[in-house]
Write an enzyme that holds these catalytic residues in place. Sequence first.
Site, PDB file in Angstrom:
ATOM      1  N   HIS A 190       0.796  -1.231   0.000  1.00 10.95           N
ATOM      2  CA  HIS A 190       0.000   0.000   0.000  1.00 10.95           C
ATOM      3  C   HIS A 190       0.828   1.280   0.000  1.00 10.95           C
ATOM      4  O   HIS A 190       0.259   2.378  -0.081  1.00 10.95           O
ATOM      5  CB  HIS A 190      -0.911   0.019   1.237  1.00 10.95           C
ATOM      6  CG  HIS A 190      -0.135   0.163   2.508  1.00 10.95           C
ATOM      7  ND1 HIS A 190       0.547  -0.901   3.074  1.00 10.95           N
ATOM      8  CD2 HIS A 190       0.123   1.239   3.276  1.00 10.95           C
ATOM      9  CE1 HIS A 190       1.175  -0.462   4.158  1.00 10.95           C
ATOM     10  NE2 HIS A 190       0.931   0.827   4.301  1.00 10.95           N
TER      11      HIS A 190
ATOM     12  N   HIS B 124       1.683   6.932  -0.857  1.00 10.78           N
ATOM     13  CA  HIS B 124       0.771   6.134  -0.034  1.00 10.78           C
ATOM     14  C   HIS B 124      -0.499   5.898  -0.841  1.00 10.78           C
ATOM     15  O   HIS B 124      -1.211   6.844  -1.166  1.00 10.78           O
ATOM     16  CB  HIS B 124       0.459   6.865   1.279  1.00 10.78           C
ATOM     17  CG  HIS B 124       0.045   5.956   2.374  1.00 10.78           C
ATOM     18  ND1 HIS B 124      -1.202   5.395   2.425  1.00 10.78           N
ATOM     19  CD2 HIS B 124       0.719   5.490   3.439  1.00 10.78           C
ATOM     20  CE1 HIS B 124      -1.288   4.621   3.506  1.00 10.78           C
ATOM     21  NE2 HIS B 124      -0.123   4.656   4.129  1.00 10.78           N
TER      22      HIS B 124
END
Length: 149
Positions: free
Chosen positions: A57, A72
């Site tokens: 992620h 992110h």
Amino acid sequence: MTTVLAPVTGVAVGLGAVPDPVFAEGMVGPGVAIEPDREPGEAVSPIAGTIVKLHPHAFVVVGDDGRGVLVHLGIDTVQLKGAGFELLASEGDRVGAGQPVVAWDPVEIETGGRSPVCPVVALDAAEGSVTALADGTVHAGDELFRWAE
């Protein structure tokens, strides 16, 4: 001066629009966020350098000048434990700016009740050292912001 590229295609927004106070208040550092297009795609490296941290992620690339950029992919996506993401590179790899690092699907993130917005942060950067270059639609690999000395 470091030019940071958009890691994903979508709409550039200020970090203040990120639904997470750690990013929205600039605690991680200054930068720009991208509200991604709702289709499967690849997140690319925002700068040339070495991948020093790689999670499904999120990832950090550090350039030869020692500057690190965090990408992110979505908010609270660590909770997915990698589901919906595919690593296309490895920690320690040297990557070129614009090289694919992670494949993902923002729709899958959103369907799970999470925001797919992508903060792109200049780590350890001084306040005011980042100038947004993009306003509105950006494509992966477009210039997103400049990081002054």
